[in-house]
Scaffold this motif. Structure first.
Motif, PDB file in Angstrom:
ATOM      1  N   ALA A  84       0.910  -0.979   0.077  1.00  7.69           N
ATOM      2  CA  ALA A  84      -0.030  -0.005   0.088  1.00  7.69           C
ATOM      3  C   ALA A  84       0.994   1.284  -0.169  1.00  7.69           C
ATOM      4  CB  ALA A  84      -1.123  -0.019   1.120  1.00  7.69           C
ATOM      5  N   TYR A  85       1.891   1.094   0.629  1.00  6.98           N
ATOM      6  CA  TYR A  85       2.767   2.474   0.674  1.00  6.98           C
ATOM      7  C   TYR A  85       3.948   2.400  -0.521  1.00  6.98           C
ATOM      8  CZ  TYR A  85       1.485   3.591   5.346  1.00  6.98           C
ATOM      9  OH  TYR A  85       0.707   3.921   6.449  1.00  6.98           O
ATOM     10  N   ASP A  86       4.006   1.434  -1.380  1.00  7.53           N
ATOM     11  CA  ASP A  86       5.077   1.538  -2.267  1.00  7.53           C
ATOM     12  C   ASP A  86       4.531   1.597  -3.589  1.00  7.53           C
ATOM     13  OD1 ASP A  86       7.091   0.809  -3.970  1.00  7.53           O
ATOM     14  OD2 ASP A  86       7.401  -1.043  -3.336  1.00  7.53           O
ATOM     15  N   THR A  87       4.360   3.158  -4.117  1.00  6.88           N
ATOM     16  CA  THR A  87       3.874   3.579  -4.968  1.00  6.88           C
ATOM     17  C   THR A  87       4.878   3.423  -6.280  1.00  6.88           C
ATOM     18  OG1 THR A  87       4.523   5.752  -4.408  1.00  6.88           O
ATOM     19  CG2 THR A  87       2.266   5.263  -3.899  1.00  6.88           C
ATOM     20  N   ASP A  88       6.108   3.259  -5.995  1.00 14.53           N
ATOM     21  CA  ASP A  88       7.083   3.165  -7.038  1.00 14.53           C
ATOM     22  C   ASP A  88       6.984   1.804  -7.653  1.00 14.53           C
ATOM     23  OD1 ASP A  88       8.246   5.689  -6.459  1.00 14.53           O
ATOM     24  OD2 ASP A  88       9.610   4.680  -4.890  1.00 14.53           O
ATOM     25  N   ARG A  89       6.419   0.699  -7.114  1.00  8.86           N
ATOM     26  CA  ARG A  89       6.494  -0.387  -7.652  1.00  8.86           C
ATOM     27  C   ARG A  89       4.996  -1.019  -8.276  1.00  8.86           C
ATOM     28  NH1 ARG A  89      10.912  -3.982  -4.508  1.00  8.86           N
ATOM     29  NH2 ARG A  89       9.689  -3.151  -2.627  1.00  8.86           N
ATOM     30  N   PHE A  90       3.979  -0.406  -7.720  1.00 17.36           N
ATOM     31  CA  PHE A  90       2.583  -0.843  -7.586  1.00 17.36           C
ATOM     32  C   PHE A  90       1.975   0.453  -7.970  1.00 17.36           C
ATOM     33  CE2 PHE A  90       4.660  -3.556  -4.427  1.00 17.36           C
ATOM     34  CZ  PHE A  90       4.110  -4.921  -5.025  1.00 17.36           C
ATOM     35  N   SER A  91       0.915   0.197  -9.156  1.00 16.51           N
ATOM     36  CA  SER A  91       0.088   1.375  -9.452  1.00 16.51           C
ATOM     37  C   SER A  91      -1.072   1.237  -9.069  1.00 16.51           C
ATOM     38  CB  SER A  91       0.122   1.297 -11.022  1.00 16.51           C
ATOM     39  OG  SER A  91      -0.696   2.306 -11.613  1.00 16.51           O
ATOM     40  N   SER A  92      -2.017   2.200  -8.943  1.00 17.01           N
ATOM     41  CA  SER A  92      -3.040   2.217  -8.406  1.00 17.01           C
ATOM     42  C   SER A  92      -4.230   2.325  -9.734  1.00 17.01           C
ATOM     43  CB  SER A  92      -3.507   3.376  -7.299  1.00 17.01           C
ATOM     44  OG  SER A  92      -2.677   3.035  -6.230  1.00 17.01           O
ATOM     45  N   ARG A  93      -3.743   2.315 -10.885  1.00 20.81           N
ATOM     46  CA  ARG A  93      -4.544   3.042 -12.166  1.00 20.81           C
ATOM     47  C   ARG A  93      -5.790   2.336 -12.313  1.00 20.81           C
ATOM     48  NH1 ARG A  93      -0.992  -0.194 -15.129  1.00 20.81           N
ATOM     49  NH2 ARG A  93      -2.277  -1.372 -16.849  1.00 20.81           N
ATOM     50  N   SER A  94      -6.013   0.965 -11.573  1.00 22.02           N
ATOM     51  CA  SER A  94      -7.112   0.292 -11.620  1.00 22.02           C
ATOM     52  C   SER A  94      -7.137  -0.479 -10.160  1.00 22.02           C
ATOM     53  CB  SER A  94      -7.168  -0.631 -12.742  1.00 22.02           C
ATOM     54  OG  SER A  94      -8.538  -1.513 -12.771  1.00 22.02           O
ATOM     55  N   ILE A  95      -8.239  -0.197  -9.472  1.00 24.32           N
ATOM     56  CA  ILE A  95      -8.406  -0.695  -8.098  1.00 24.32           C
ATOM     57  C   ILE A  95      -9.400  -1.801  -8.043  1.00 24.32           C
ATOM     58  CG2 ILE A  95      -8.093   1.753  -7.158  1.00 24.32           C
ATOM     59  CD1 ILE A  95     -11.075   1.998  -6.839  1.00 24.32           C
ATOM     60  N   ILE A  96     -10.102  -2.310  -9.140  1.00 22.04           N
ATOM     61  CA  ILE A  96     -10.995  -3.286  -9.174  1.00 22.04           C
ATOM     62  C   ILE A  96     -10.289  -4.466  -9.910  1.00 22.04           C
ATOM     63  CG2 ILE A  96     -13.256  -4.222  -9.700  1.00 22.04           C
ATOM     64  CD1 ILE A  96     -13.303  -2.114  -7.399  1.00 22.04           C
ATOM     65  N   MET A  97     -10.119  -5.673  -8.991  1.00 19.11           N
ATOM     66  CA  MET A  97      -9.454  -6.689  -9.882  1.00 19.11           C
ATOM     67  C   MET A  97     -10.394  -7.300 -10.548  1.00 19.11           C
ATOM     68  SD  MET A  97      -7.499  -9.993  -8.036  1.00 19.11           S
ATOM     69  CE  MET A  97      -6.661 -11.278  -8.783  1.00 19.11           C
ATOM     70  N   SER A  98     -10.393  -7.356 -12.093  1.00 21.79           N
ATOM     71  CA  SER A  98     -11.366  -8.307 -12.731  1.00 21.79           C
ATOM     72  C   SER A  98     -10.574  -8.664 -14.123  1.00 21.79           C
ATOM     73  CB  SER A  98     -12.365  -7.014 -13.057  1.00 21.79           C
ATOM     74  OG  SER A  98     -11.960  -6.027 -14.049  1.00 21.79           O
ATOM     75  N   ASN A  99     -11.105  -8.963 -15.194  1.00 20.98           N
ATOM     76  CA  ASN A  99     -10.677  -9.471 -16.278  1.00 20.98           C
ATOM     77  C   ASN A  99     -10.359  -8.290 -17.321  1.00 20.98           C
ATOM     78  OD1 ASN A  99     -13.448  -8.629 -17.114  1.00 20.98           O
ATOM     79  ND2 ASN A  99     -13.645 -10.998 -17.456  1.00 20.98           N
ATOM     80  N   PHE A 100     -10.192  -6.936 -16.574  1.00 19.60           N
ATOM     81  CA  PHE A 100      -9.905  -5.778 -17.602  1.00 19.60           C
ATOM     82  C   PHE A 100      -8.833  -5.062 -16.635  1.00 19.60           C
ATOM     83  CE2 PHE A 100     -10.577  -1.140 -17.608  1.00 19.60           C
ATOM     84  CZ  PHE A 100     -10.329  -0.873 -19.069  1.00 19.60           C
ATOM     85  N   ARG A 101      -7.834  -4.623 -17.538  1.00 21.33           N
ATOM     86  CA  ARG A 101      -6.660  -3.733 -17.249  1.00 21.33           C
ATOM     87  C   ARG A 101      -6.858  -2.660 -17.992  1.00 21.33           C
ATOM     88  NH1 ARG A 101      -5.499  -8.834 -15.979  1.00 21.33           N
ATOM     89  NH2 ARG A 101      -4.040  -9.282 -14.539  1.00 21.33           N
ATOM     90  N   PRO A 102      -7.009  -1.248 -17.485  1.00 26.16           N
ATOM     91  CA  PRO A 102      -6.892  -0.178 -18.450  1.00 26.16           C
ATOM     92  C   PRO A 102      -5.562   0.042 -18.851  1.00 26.16           C
ATOM     93  CG  PRO A 102      -7.106   0.483 -16.111  1.00 26.16           C
ATOM     94  CD  PRO A 102      -7.233  -1.025 -16.010  1.00 26.16           C
ATOM     95  N   PRO A 103      -5.290   0.571 -19.914  1.00 25.47           N
ATOM     96  CA  PRO A 103      -4.115   0.892 -20.503  1.00 25.47           C
ATOM     97  C   PRO A 103      -2.910   1.785 -19.314  1.00 25.47           C
ATOM     98  CG  PRO A 103      -5.654   2.239 -21.637  1.00 25.47           C
ATOM     99  CD  PRO A 103      -6.315   1.219 -20.848  1.00 25.47           C
ATOM    100  N   LYS A 104      -1.915   1.502 -19.562  1.00 25.38           N
ATOM    101  CA  LYS A 104      -0.851   2.089 -18.730  1.00 25.38           C
ATOM    102  C   LYS A 104      -0.979   3.683 -18.809  1.00 25.38           C
ATOM    103  CE  LYS A 104       2.481  -1.557 -18.430  1.00 25.38           C
ATOM    104  NZ  LYS A 104       3.794  -1.964 -18.699  1.00 25.38           N
ATOM    105  N   GLU A 105      -1.319   4.136 -20.159  1.00 29.05           N
ATOM    106  CA  GLU A 105      -1.458   5.538 -20.615  1.00 29.05           C
ATOM    107  C   GLU A 105      -2.285   6.208 -19.796  1.00 29.05           C
ATOM    108  OE1 GLU A 105       0.360   3.419 -23.497  1.00 29.05           O
ATOM    109  OE2 GLU A 105      -1.568   2.953 -22.813  1.00 29.05           O
ATOM    110  N   ILE A 106      -3.316   5.535 -18.935  1.00 32.02           N
ATOM    111  CA  ILE A 106      -4.139   6.324 -18.220  1.00 32.02           C
ATOM    112  C   ILE A 106      -3.743   6.829 -16.931  1.00 32.02           C
ATOM    113  CG2 ILE A 106      -4.848   4.278 -16.750  1.00 32.02           C
ATOM    114  CD1 ILE A 106      -7.912   5.262 -17.287  1.00 32.02           C
ATOM    115  N   ALA A 107      -2.377   6.144 -16.460  1.00 35.99           N
ATOM    116  CA  ALA A 107      -2.001   6.699 -15.353  1.00 35.99           C
ATOM    117  C   ALA A 107      -1.199   7.937 -15.691  1.00 35.99           C
ATOM    118  CB  ALA A 107      -0.826   5.845 -14.843  1.00 35.99           C
TER     119      ALA A 107
END
Length: 423
Positions: free
Chosen positions: A84-107
């Motif tokens: 939760a504190y490691d924003t360098d290695r983990f992105s919050s661009r999608s917070i709902i785990m599902s079969n969809f990952r939004p594109p990296k460009e949305i970050a």
């Protein structure tokens, strides 16, 4: 481009991204081994996740699944906090785990800022919302919230059995959030449909999910148009007029934040209220003590939040790496189970028990790190008032049929049906 055109374009773009980003259409089915095939969308998890979490914490504290395109589930407090504190290695661009990952460009903005935002954008997007959620501002809503809770119980009439989830808990945050956003209070049923699609419908086919999201943004567009025509003092008008970096917020930002407040601001709180009432209905000693000692409620409330924390959040791994003994790949999900962290015996004494007079209680029910819930003061007020009014008006009650209680699946867990017998 007009406001209408900007919001319509946003919806079309999100529909396209959803269809293109799906890796696996169906991720349901019986779990054979939770250590290698976990799924938070299964009924077994919804009904009682705590034995599963306790087992994993002992034998496989970072579980793995190939569902949802691959993901991880840490169950120890320290591991959940570290991610939760490691924003360098983990992105919050999608917070709902599902079969969809939004594109990296949305970050770094994400689809529902600020909860989906990464640094440095997150700090400024979150700061915009803070004034609306201070203790002082929240306090202004307490009297109306209390009156509404009384009106809900008045509506029970002489019924001996009531649904404490559907007739009480679910209505309270709906009314509060609708008032904050300036939405018609009678639209509560629409809000429940939006929540079900966003949080519980992750296994539905892409076209169904697209249709559900389309209904949400169509609704938001109607409300935005109305606020443009008739500006007033509420969060929707504030977001439409707000500026960041010297410019008005983008259409994506406004619509995403409104969707966040509408969905996350409602389901989390009604789940906490419902779970607390479920506990009191099945635990006469705790119920009787709180009726006799109402001053203990704020302490007990924190324990309910710890023991029945409703919210689990997701992160996406940014790059391939070895992390605490497991090999994580870029775009793997990580499911941050704050409920599991809150029951880690390495962090809490008597972690599996509900101790309503627990004095030291640094729980993670509102999250950890930069994304700690911006609305925690509001949620606490709603939970406290809802329980105060219920215990005042319905001091003696029990579960009418324990087998009839149902729980939401997905990343926000709380009772969906809760038959209570008034004694």
């Amino acid at each position: 481009m007009t406001v209408d055109e900007r919001f319509a374009e946003k919806r079309r773009d999100e529909d396209d991204e959803l269809v293109q980003g799906v890796r696996n259409e169906i991720v349901t089915g019986p779990v054979t081994d939770w250590a290698t095939d976990f799924s938070h969308t299964e009924g077994e998890w919804a009904a009682d996740p705590y034995p599963i979490q306790d087992d994993l914490r002992q034998r496989c504290p970072i579980a793995r699944t190939e569902r949802f395109g691959g993901g991880w589930l840490p169950t120890r407090y320290d591991d959940v906090a570290a991610i939760a504190y490691d924003t360098d290695r983990f992105s919050s661009r999608s917070i709902i785990m599902s079969n969809f990952r939004p594109p990296k460009e949305i970050a770094p903005v994400g689809g529902v800022p600020p909860i989906s935002s990464d640094p440095p954008f997150h700090h400024d997007a979150r700061k915009l919302l803070l004034p609306a959620f201070t203790k002082t501002e929240v306090g202004k809503r307490e009297a109306a919230t209390r009156a509404y809770c009384h009106s809900l119980i008045d509506a029970f009439g002489e019924r001996e059995v009531v649904d404490a989830a559907g007739d009480y808990a679910q209505h309270i945050p709906v009314r509060v959030i609708a008032d904050m956003l300036g939405f018609p209070p009678e639209d509560g049923q629409h809000f429940r449909e939006f929540i079900e699609n966003a949080l519980e419908g992750v296994n539905r086919p892409p076209d169904e999910r697209v249709a559900g999201m389309g209904k949400l943004f169509e609704y938001l567009l109607v409300q935005i148009r109305d606020h443009i025509d008739r500006p007033r003092d509420d969060l929707t008008s504030f977001l439409i007029d707000a500026e960041l970096y010297g410019q008005k917020l983008t259409a994506d930002h406004v619509a995403g934040t409104m969707a966040l407040l509408l969905i996350a601001g409602i389901d989390t709180t009604w789940s906490a209220i419902g779970a607390s009432l479920w506990h009191l209905a099945r635990t006469p000693a705790d119920r009787g003590r709180l009726v006799a000692e109402p001053g203990l409620l704020p302490t007990a409330m924190e324990e309910f939040l710890r023991a029945y924390a409703p919210v689990t959040m997701a992160r996406l791994v940014k790059e391939d790496m070895s992390w605490h003994g497991v090999e994580m790949k870029a775009e793997d999900w990580v499911l941050l189970s704050f409920p599991a962290a809150n029951r880690d015996p390495a962090q809490f004494e008597r972690a599996g028990e509900v101790v309503i007079d627990r004095e030291v209680n640094r729980h993670a029910a509102f999250g950890l790190g930069i994304h700690r819930c911006v609305g925690s003061h509001l949620a606490r007020m709603e939970l406290r008032v809802a329980l105060e009014v219920w215990l005042e008006r319905v001091p003696d009650f029990t579960l009418a049929d324990p087998a009839a209680v149902t729980w939401a699946t997905g990343q926000v867990r709380g009772p969906r049906t809760l038959p209570i017998r008034r004694l």
